[in-house]
Scaffold this motif. Structure first.
Motif, PDB file in Angstrom:
ATOM      1  N   GLY A 133      11.053  -5.558  -3.043  1.00 37.41           N
ATOM      2  CA  GLY A 133       9.587  -5.451  -3.882  1.00 37.41           C
ATOM      3  C   GLY A 133       9.587  -3.934  -4.274  1.00 37.41           C
ATOM      4  N   PHE A 134       8.390  -3.491  -4.207  1.00 37.55           N
ATOM      5  CA  PHE A 134       8.073  -2.089  -4.953  1.00 37.55           C
ATOM      6  C   PHE A 134       7.570  -1.133  -3.981  1.00 37.55           C
ATOM      7  CE2 PHE A 134       4.968  -0.082  -8.321  1.00 37.55           C
ATOM      8  CZ  PHE A 134       5.595   1.009  -8.464  1.00 37.55           C
ATOM      9  N   GLY A 175       2.670   1.547 -13.803  1.00 35.61           N
ATOM     10  CA  GLY A 175       2.701   0.822 -12.306  1.00 35.61           C
ATOM     11  C   GLY A 175       2.724  -0.810 -12.461  1.00 35.61           C
ATOM     12  N   GLU A 176       1.956  -1.220 -13.598  1.00 33.84           N
ATOM     13  CA  GLU A 176       1.955  -2.808 -13.720  1.00 33.84           C
ATOM     14  C   GLU A 176       3.474  -3.132 -13.920  1.00 33.84           C
ATOM     15  OE1 GLU A 176      -0.062  -4.805 -12.677  1.00 33.84           O
ATOM     16  OE2 GLU A 176      -2.169  -4.018 -12.337  1.00 33.84           O
ATOM     17  N   LYS A 202       5.596  -2.992 -10.982  1.00 28.00           N
ATOM     18  CA  LYS A 202       5.189  -4.019 -10.144  1.00 28.00           C
ATOM     19  C   LYS A 202       5.975  -5.310 -10.326  1.00 28.00           C
ATOM     20  CE  LYS A 202       1.391  -5.945  -7.570  1.00 28.00           C
ATOM     21  NZ  LYS A 202      -0.079  -5.878  -7.208  1.00 28.00           N
ATOM     22  N   GLU A 203       5.543  -5.560 -11.678  1.00 24.56           N
ATOM     23  CA  GLU A 203       6.058  -6.973 -12.304  1.00 24.56           C
ATOM     24  C   GLU A 203       7.666  -6.926 -11.975  1.00 24.56           C
ATOM     25  OE1 GLU A 203       6.101  -9.095 -16.537  1.00 24.56           O
ATOM     26  OE2 GLU A 203       4.533  -7.683 -16.197  1.00 24.56           O
ATOM     27  N   SER A 220       9.603  -5.692  -9.956  1.00 25.73           N
ATOM     28  CA  SER A 220       9.881  -5.743  -8.596  1.00 25.73           C
ATOM     29  C   SER A 220       9.851  -7.148  -8.039  1.00 25.73           C
ATOM     30  CB  SER A 220       8.808  -4.945  -7.636  1.00 25.73           C
ATOM     31  OG  SER A 220       7.523  -5.462  -7.584  1.00 25.73           O
ATOM     32  N   THR A 221       9.393  -8.113  -8.839  1.00 22.96           N
ATOM     33  CA  THR A 221       9.575  -9.448  -8.606  1.00 22.96           C
ATOM     34  C   THR A 221      10.825  -9.922  -8.715  1.00 22.96           C
ATOM     35  OG1 THR A 221       8.814 -10.182 -10.576  1.00 22.96           O
ATOM     36  CG2 THR A 221       7.076  -9.966  -8.994  1.00 22.96           C
ATOM     37  N   LYS A 228       0.012   0.720  -6.509  1.00 25.53           N
ATOM     38  CA  LYS A 228       0.663  -0.600  -7.105  1.00 25.53           C
ATOM     39  C   LYS A 228       1.908  -1.111  -6.085  1.00 25.53           C
ATOM     40  CE  LYS A 228      -1.549  -1.196 -10.932  1.00 25.53           C
ATOM     41  NZ  LYS A 228      -2.642  -0.217 -10.868  1.00 25.53           N
ATOM     42  N   GLY A 229       2.236  -0.185  -5.365  1.00 22.64           N
ATOM     43  CA  GLY A 229       3.349  -0.566  -4.451  1.00 22.64           C
ATOM     44  C   GLY A 229       3.053  -1.358  -3.067  1.00 22.64           C
ATOM     45  N   THR A 230       4.166  -1.928  -2.894  1.00 23.67           N
ATOM     46  CA  THR A 230       4.009  -2.939  -1.766  1.00 23.67           C
ATOM     47  C   THR A 230       4.175  -2.369  -0.413  1.00 23.67           C
ATOM     48  OG1 THR A 230       6.224  -3.608  -1.951  1.00 23.67           O
ATOM     49  CG2 THR A 230       4.832  -5.046  -2.883  1.00 23.67           C
ATOM     50  N   HIS A 274       4.379   2.388   1.036  1.00 28.38           N
ATOM     51  CA  HIS A 274       4.150   3.513   0.573  1.00 28.38           C
ATOM     52  C   HIS A 274       4.814   4.326   1.503  1.00 28.38           C
ATOM     53  CE1 HIS A 274       0.992   6.481  -1.545  1.00 28.38           C
ATOM     54  NE2 HIS A 274       2.120   7.214  -0.885  1.00 28.38           N
TER      55      HIS A 274
END
Length: 550
Positions: free
Chosen positions: A23-24, A472-473, A476-477, A479-480, A496-498, A500
């Protein structure tokens, strides 16, 4: 993806172990807290050069160990090619000893830095603001277009054909050069060969001729010596035969009286028989001896020819001249075969060119179709990143040169603002614009190819507000599809991170250390609030941080 990182005795880090998830992931911290140290340690693990300044304690070794989940990376061929044990959970370890020596291991097997660096290309891609300048490199630009064009497998096939073409072309050039050089020497070599062939040399001939020459050249003294020897042997009163008979008869009388006398008799009898043979041979040699000045002259001429050839070719024997004759025959014959080899190689090279051109046409066509699509996608993303008037002009031109990725040359031009002319990326785009373009490129590539773990190192420098939020968006996108890390100073991106992580310094006695900590939800709120308002955290900053996280 990287699953964990352990660092021991590196820079300001005494000992650190941290686990990562897919992830992110966000990494934040004050300037100088040690974010660059974490990246430096990771860089060492991936094969960068090291020195003793890397050691926190100069008397202990530094160890950096990174665990990677490579089950989805299709890296088995790499491990087999490098004779390494393949493990879905692969461990890379780097050690820097106090002596300054460095060791590297992949799944506990020792490797050199080149092997480590090759593997790292498949594992982690680190991008900083400085590295965005890579976008100005034509090779990188082609990689972007080819990923969207679906050319990657085609280029691999092209490179295989190109390798054969270069090999055949090199052989052809070498043969052509050899023929040119050989042609210049052929006339002289042919002359030398004909000279040797006309001599009609035979192995052992020189020794035979020299012996015969000595006999014919000294025939008178030989004749005199032989005749004198025969006269001494056959003289009636004092000759050797007469005296030997007298001795034999005398010893024969006493032979029955003693074994010793009998043995003497047998020996004198054998001696008489042997001398009779000698006399016969002396007579034969005398009779066959002929004074032949003409034959002597012929032998002398042949020997002089041999001596002259030996001097000319700087050899000492006829056998060496015969070896040279054989080499010259092969050389002249080989030149005759070169034309046939050149014809075969020319045909192969022509076939390679046809194959290359066919594949190059496919690559070129796919690129032409991909360029408008890439341009459209870049514009769409960059408009949301505060570049509403950005335009791209990608000019693709075929050449006559076979490059490693085809025959095309590329002009990747950009106009970042309304009313400005198109120009090269590195000359037209600012640092902040380059960062956004790089992010857009990576976001597009994530849709078309299997990228390794991506680490964005403060590529958000120079942006803020809604643009930062949109960056950030995008991360995040992305990171999927893959593992993403962002080292950032912007709260909009950090939120936006999953997960931190915070890098910070601590003081233990007289020692300063850098540490990395995974933040809880509450700790994230405080960290983001501090990023918004500074050291003194206001209620509005906390509320704003919660809003960003939500």
């Amino acid at each position: 993806m990287i699953t964990s990182l352990a660092i021991k005795n590196y820079a300001l880090i005494e000992k650190l172990t941290i686990d990562f998830s897919k992830g992110f992931s966000i990494i934040t911290g004050e300037t100088g807290a040690g974010k660059s140290i974490i990246l430096g340690a990771l860089g060492l693990a991936l094969g960068k050069r090291a020195d003793l300044t890397s050691l926190k304690n100069k008397e202990e070794k530094c160890v950096i160990e990174a665990h990677f989940d490579i089950s989805k990376y299709n890296l088995l061929p790499f491990f087999e090619a490098n004779d390494l044990d393949y493990e879905p959970e692969t461990i890379i370890r780097r050690e820097i000893l106090p002596s300054g020596k460095s060791r590297a291991f992949i799944n506990d097997s020792p490797v050199n830095l080149q092997e480590l660096q090759e593997l790292s290309l498949y594992l982690i891609d680190i991008h900083s603001q400085q590295q965005t300048q890579e976008l100005s490199d034509e090779e990188v630009q082609f990689k972007i277009i080819d990923a969207i064009a679906g050319n990657l497998d085609t280029i691999v096939a092209y490179q295989s054909i190109l390798k054969k073409y270069k090999s055949n072309k090199s052989k052809l050039n070498a043969l052509t050069k050899r023929k040119s050089e050989a042609s210049k020497e052929q006339e002289y070599n042919t002359f030398l060969l004909e000279e040797l062939l006309s001599a009609k040399l035979k192995s052992g001939e020189q020794e035979f001729l020299e012996e015969n020459y000595e006999q014919l050249n000294n025939v008178e003294i030989i004749k005199e010596s032989l005749d004198k020897s025969l006269a001494i042997a056959n003289e009636e009163q004092i000759g050797v035969f007469h005296n030997l008979n007298e001795i034999k008869n005398a010893i024969q009388k006493i032979a029955p009286f003693s074994t010793d006398y009998n043995l003497l008799f047998e020996r004198i009898t054998s001696l008489k028989i042997e001398f009779e043979d000698i006399a016969i041979e002396l007579n034969r040699c005398s009779e066959k001896l002929i004074n032949d000045p003409e034959q002597l002259n012929l032998i002398n001429q042949k020997l002089q020819l041999i001596y002259n050839l030996q001097k000319k070719h700087q050899v000492k024997t006829v056998d060496e001249l015969l070896d040279l004759q054989s080499k010259l025959e092969n050389s002249v014959l080989e030149l005759g075969n070169i034309d046939e080899e050149i014809a075969k190689l020319t045909e192969l090279v022509d076939d390679n060119i046809k194959e290359l051109d066919q594949v190059c046409n496919t690559i070129h066509k796919n690129r032409q179709e991909a360029i408008p699509l890439l341009s459209q996608k870049l514009v769409t993303i960059l408009e949301t990143l505060g570049m509403p008037n950005v335009r791209f002009n990608m000019e693709l031109n075929s050449t006559l040169t076979y490059f490693e990725n085809g025959k095309d040359e590329l002009q990747f031009l950009i106009s970042a603002n309304k009313g400005t002319d198109f120009g090269l990326l590195k000359k037209v785009a600012s640092g902040g614009e380059m960062s956004r373009i790089m992010l857009a490129v990576k976001a597009i590539l994530a849709q078309y190819s299997k990228l390794p773990t991506l680490i964005f190192d403060e590529i958000d420098t120079g942006v803020s507000g809604e643009i930062a939020n949109r960056m950030g968006e995008i991360m995040k996108e992305m990171s999927t599809q893959m593992q993403i890390f962002a080292i950032t100073h912007l709260p909009q991106i950090a939120a936006k991170g999953t997960e931190h992580f915070k890098v910070f310094k601590s003081t233990v006695g007289e020692d300063t250390q850098s540490e990395l900590k995974l933040l809880t939800v509450d700790e994230r709120v405080v960290e983001i609030a501090q990023m918004l308002s500074g050291t003194v955290i206001s209620d509005s900053a906390l509320n704003h941080a919660k809003a960003l996280l939500n």
